[in-house]
Design an enzyme around this catalytic site. Structure first.
Site, PDB file in Angstrom:
ATOM      1  N   SER A  99       2.292   6.712   0.940  1.00  0.00           N
ATOM      2  CA  SER A  99       1.409   5.734   1.533  1.00  0.00           C
ATOM      3  C   SER A  99       0.062   5.928   0.874  1.00  0.00           C
ATOM      4  CB  SER A  99       1.295   5.953   3.032  1.00  0.00           C
ATOM      5  OG  SER A  99       0.266   5.129   3.515  1.00  0.00           O
ATOM      6  N   ARG A 100      -0.418   4.885   0.230  1.00  0.00           N
ATOM      7  CA  ARG A 100      -1.699   5.014  -0.481  1.00  0.00           C
ATOM      8  C   ARG A 100      -2.875   5.091   0.477  1.00  0.00           C
ATOM      9  NH1 ARG A 100       1.310   3.065  -4.811  1.00  0.00           N
ATOM     10  NH2 ARG A 100       1.824   1.011  -4.038  1.00  0.00           N
ATOM     11  N   ILE A 101      -2.639   4.790   1.753  1.00  0.00           N
ATOM     12  CA  ILE A 101      -3.708   4.900   2.739  1.00  0.00           C
ATOM     13  C   ILE A 101      -3.940   6.382   3.057  1.00  0.00           C
ATOM     14  CG2 ILE A 101      -4.388   4.245   5.097  1.00  0.00           C
ATOM     15  CD1 ILE A 101      -4.107   1.796   3.363  1.00  0.00           C
ATOM     16  N   ASP A 142       0.820  -1.221   0.000  1.00  0.00           N
ATOM     17  CA  ASP A 142       0.000   0.000   0.000  1.00  0.00           C
ATOM     18  C   ASP A 142       0.846   1.260   0.000  1.00  0.00           C
ATOM     19  OD1 ASP A 142      -2.427  -1.521   0.326  1.00  0.00           O
ATOM     20  OD2 ASP A 142      -1.699  -1.912   2.343  1.00  0.00           O
TER      21      ASP A 142
END
Ligand code: ATP
Ligand code: MG
Length: 497
Positions: free
Chosen positions: A357-359, A332
């Site tokens: 961070s794709r979150i 992620d």
């Protein structure tokens, strides 16, 4: 010892349902070719005389290819191979916390047997989409630059990528140290690393009291190839036990480059066709089936989460290598470590521009979201400006000078010593001060001093403030008043004494 009782494993004896008895034809390093086993299936477990286990990795027209799980010691042509009609199960349980085990869950810390609660499938399928829920709880890494600019969430997979000796392991061990009192069980899995490196980690864990809530899975370079191959799956399996019992888990894989090397070695001995960089074609599957096992379970299933921090090593900073790109695509986000920054003394040597961070900041404390929103941008603009000023000799505008000073303050604030994770409430407080622009004019030494002293003073002046910040995760009016007062005192009174 009879193969029926399993290897010298003090854990629950592996029940053995013999379906077939074959014969060893040849032994090639850590691979055994066995015959007369017509109904064997891939991934199935077998045992040799003496209790040593092996796992079926593939077939030729007549033979079964078996990877030995353990020292190959005395296996020779003509020996019997007992096939067990099941995949590999290993013991799991609460008693594993505080222990060091090998990839077969056998204790290697000399502290005696470990009582198992259950047996789990090592190559277990990842939880399905319906069993999961969204990741939205913070994983406090204790590393300022991560928690502010690229925050982590429980249940996510964040890759740590960088050259040798750039501080990758340190960030993960800091994250583990920082879980003390956070109710997160930590699993550190060493794969293919020298034993001496693991020893350092063990003594660090002992010194910091980490074993109260952690365990280590050791697949160090001196263990057998089979164990090194298995180690990350074993670590994930042990983590799953806790996750499925409603607990939160953090698993560090140090590192998956070595794991890929091991798998390449195995595949070449199995006569599989080498592909890109001589890795076999299924190397992507090997790591993706592992990475998929990180999850945030939904509340009906206990709501536990398993977070993965896999490490991958690059050569000369090249993230386009086969294994790093594979892993980047199946996680992620990634944290990129730079040798250049490390050598400049900017440690942790994390390159903000290449890390994501794709979150996003979904899981961040609300009190942190505000101050850190602009931080990434400000930091990157500063880096750009810095490069430009190195080229030009002309006078800088007032505004540019201001930006440079602020950038320097941010850089200095984010520098952090190893083995000293910073609590989130302290980070919130320091970020508040940064956003009040009280650090921008300070010389470096003053900022360094501020990082240590300000929080200490706050705890002295307003003992309830840190807990209040932790409980509410927002900065209420009363806290703002406290913080303002503290800033005033710190900068106007304290320093003048
Ligand atoms: P390897 O590739 O060998 O596994 P690595 O990338 O995991 O290395 P570390 O072992 O974490 O790097 O760190 C390398 C060295 O840098 C160690 O000696 C460590 O003590 C030092 N170091 C790491 N982080 C910091 C830091 N924040 N401040 C000071 N020294 C640090
Ligand atoms: Mg390391």
């Amino acid at each position: 010892m009879s193969p029926l009782s399993g290897p010298d494993n003090n854990n629950a004896a592996i029940r053995f349902d013999i379906k077939e008895v074959g014969r060893v034809k040849t032994v090639r390093e850590f691979i055994v070719l066995a015959e007369n086993m017509p109904s064997c299936i891939n991934g199935q477990i077998v045992a040799f005389d003496g209790g040593l286990r092996g796992i079926v990795m593939g077939f030729t027209e007549q033979d079964v290819q078996i990877l030995i799980l353990g020292p190959k010691a005395h296996i020779k042509a003509g020996d019997k191979v007992y096939s067990k009609a099941q995949s590999l199960y290993l013991p799991v349980g609460n008693a594993f916390v505080g222990r060091i085990v090998n990839a077969l869950c056998e204790p290697v810390d000399g502290k005696g047997p470990i009582a198992a609660d259950e047996e789990y499938l090592v190559f277990r399928d990842a939880p399905g989409i319906m069993d999961r829920s969204t990741v939205e709880r913070t994983l406090e890494s204790g590393t300022r630059i991560i928690d502010t600019i690229m925050p982590l969430a429980l249940g996510q997979r964040q890759l740590l990528v960088g050259d040798r000796q750039t501080g990758k392991t340190t960030v993960t061990t800091d994250a583990i140290i920082n879980q003390k009192g956070n109710n997160v069980i930590c699993i550190y899995c060493s794969i293919g690393k020298p034993y001496s490196t693991l020893v350092k980690t063990i003594s660090l864990f002992e010194e910091k009291g980490v074993f109260d809530y952690s365990l280590i899975v050791s697949g160090v370079a001196s263990t057998s190839v089979g164990e090194q191959y298995l180690a990350p799956y074993t670590a994930a399996m042990l983590g799953e036990y806790f996750m499925l019992n409603g607990k939160d888990v953090l698993v560090v894989f140090d590192d998956l480059t070595r794991h890929a090397w091991i798998y390449r070695q195995i595949s070449l001995l199995l006569n599989r066709a080498p592909g890109r960089e001589a890795y076999p074609g299924d190397i992507f599957y090997l790591h993706s089936q592992l990475m998929e096992r990180a999850a945030q379970m939904n509340p009906e299933l206990g709501g536990g989460a398993m977070t993965f921090l896999p490490i991958v090593e690059t050569l000369q900073g090249d993230v386009t290598g086969y294994i790093p790109t594979n892993l980047v695509s199946m996680t992620d986000g990634q944290i990129y470590f730079s040798t250049a920054l490390f050598n400049k003394g900017i440690r942790p040597a994390i390159d903000v521009g290449l890390s994501v961070s794709r979150i996003g900041n979904r899981a961040q404390w609300s009190s942190m979201k505000g101050p850190s929103r602009s931080l990434r941008l400000e930091y990157l603009q500063y880096k750009e400006l810095l490069q430009m000023t190195q080229l030009r000799t002309t006078e800088l505008s007032k505004e540019a000078q201001k930006k440079l000073r602020r950038g320097e303050a941010i850089t200095e604030l984010l520098i952090q010593d190893k083995n000293n994770p910073v609590p989130m409430e302290q980070q919130v407080i320091d970020m508040y001060a940064l956003n009040r622009e009280v650090l921008d004019e300070l010389p470096r030494e003053e900022i360094r001093k501020f990082k240590n002293d300000f929080y200490r003073k706050i705890r002295e002046w307003f003992p309830n403030l840190p807990q209040q910040l932790r409980d509410s995760k927002i900065i209420v009016d009363e806290s703002i008043a406290n913080l303002e007062e503290a800033i005033y005192f710190y900068f106007n009174q304290e320093n003048k004494q």
